[in-house]
Design an enzyme around this catalytic site. Structure first.
Site, PDB file in Angstrom:
ATOM      1  N   SER A 163       0.830  -1.202   0.000  1.00  0.00           N
ATOM      2  CA  SER A 163       0.000   0.000   0.000  1.00  0.00           C
ATOM      3  C   SER A 163       0.871   1.261   0.000  1.00  0.00           C
ATOM      4  O   SER A 163       1.640   1.472  -0.933  1.00  0.00           O
ATOM      5  CB  SER A 163      -0.956  -0.053   1.195  1.00  0.00           C
ATOM      6  N   ASP A 255      -9.698  -4.080  -4.900  1.00  0.00           N
ATOM      7  CA  ASP A 255      -9.021  -2.983  -4.215  1.00  0.00           C
ATOM      8  C   ASP A 255      -9.350  -1.652  -4.881  1.00  0.00           C
ATOM      9  O   ASP A 255      -9.190  -1.524  -6.098  1.00  0.00           O
ATOM     10  CB  ASP A 255      -7.507  -3.250  -4.286  1.00  0.00           C
ATOM     11  N   HIS A 285      -7.663  -5.225  -0.724  1.00  0.00           N
ATOM     12  CA  HIS A 285      -6.508  -4.523  -0.182  1.00  0.00           C
ATOM     13  C   HIS A 285      -6.160  -5.142   1.177  1.00  0.00           C
ATOM     14  O   HIS A 285      -7.032  -5.657   1.877  1.00  0.00           O
ATOM     15  CB  HIS A 285      -6.885  -3.044  -0.007  1.00  0.00           C
TER      16      HIS A 285
END
Length: 315
Positions: A163, A255, A285
């Protein structure tokens, strides 16, 4: 959702249902301390337990804003010179820390049989852009140059992160390509990274809420981090990708920032960069930190490790 519903794995459905029933405020409705505590809590609940390792050691290195905390993980007490993995945690540059990704780092060290050094960079909003990536770059350069402090000699650096940490992975790799450290980056592994601006993308509209990371959270992080639009250290898609080292790039199909990762994969392909692109179908995610609640995600994490070994020539 368009004409067809997206594929969602059964174990993912169960977790999403559980979280929906639990309710609770959105990230933007929490205080900073509450947001950080909730991120620690969900990983503590949802991730697999930490692995036992021979070495788990807290260290520091000098950084542009003071000492940067680091944590060294190794399945072996000592080892010959070789690649060192440098890990940058996710959490939007706002809510993650060494603890939120501790279990994952033990997994990487155990499965890759390489030393892992996790970087506890400065976070926003106390330290907005570019403090976080400045710390990540400083730590990577220090790890490349300080075998005595680590009791391990790096022959190369492997940058990896999820991320926001995936964003840092790409940014640090680019900085070390432009201005080399004492040893080269031999592989980069951005996992569901933010590479291009996700605001306005198809995936952020399609998965705005109900899939772990929300549009609300992305906007919360963006407001706190204050990335400069047009700066490649904020959105590394804007850099020149020629000369990028071998890459393992992973995205998740459910995501909201999926398309940002896909954009980066397309840029690598256009530049002729040797890379493996893996899109994990039916996962959200943060799947790397949800492996207890979503058991199938462990297999996907191991696919990333297999690709890393392949690209490092250690298959």
């Amino acid at each position: 959702m368009g004409n067809s519903e997206p594929f969602i794995r059964e174990d993912v459905k169960s977790l999403l249902k559980l979280l929906e029933e639990a309710g609770g405020p959105a990230l933007s409705e929490m205080t900073l301390d509450e947001a950080r505590a909730s991120y620690v809590a969900i990983h503590a609940m949802a991730d697999r337990p930490a692995r036992e390792l021979a070495v788990i050691q807290d260290l520091t290195c000098p950084g542009p804003g003071g000492e940067i905390p680091l944590r060294l993980y190794d399945a072996r007490e000592s080892r010959e010179p070789g690649p060192v993995i440098v890990f940058f945690h996710g959490g939007g540059y706002v809510i993650g820390d060494l603890e939120t990704h501790h279990n994952l780092c033990t997994e990487i060290a155990a499965q890759m049989d390489l030393p892992v050094v996790a970087v506890d960079y400065r976070r926003a909003p106390e330290h907005p852009f570019p403090a976080s990536v400045d710390d990540c770059e400083a730590a990577a350069r220090w790890i490349a140059s300080n075998p005595e402090a680590l009791s391990r000699t790096a022959t190369g650096i492997v940058t990896i992160g999820d991320s926001a940490g995936g964003n840092a992975t790409i940014v640090v790799t680019q900085q070390l390509s432009a201005n080399p450290a004492d040893v080269p980056v031999v592989l980069q592994v951005p996992i569901f990274p933010l590479a291009s601006d996700a605001i306005g993308s198809t995936s952020i509209k399609e998965f705005a809420e109900g899939f772990i990371l929300t549009k609300d959270a992305i906007e919360f992080f963006d407001l706190a981090y204050q990335p400069v639009r047009g700066d490649p250290r904020a959105f590394p898609i804007l850099s020149d990708h020629a000369g990028t080292p071998p890459t393992v790039l992973a995205t998740a199909s459910l995501d909201p920032i999926r398309d940002s990762g896909r954009d980066y994969g397309a840029a690598l392909a256009a530049a002729g960069v040797d890379h493996v692109f893996l899109e994990m179908k039916g996962l959200t995610h943060s799947f790397t930190n949800l492996r207890q609640a979503v058991p199938s995600a462990q297999v996907d994490l191991e696919r990333i490790f297999a690709a890393m070994k392949l690209m490092l020539g250690r298959a």
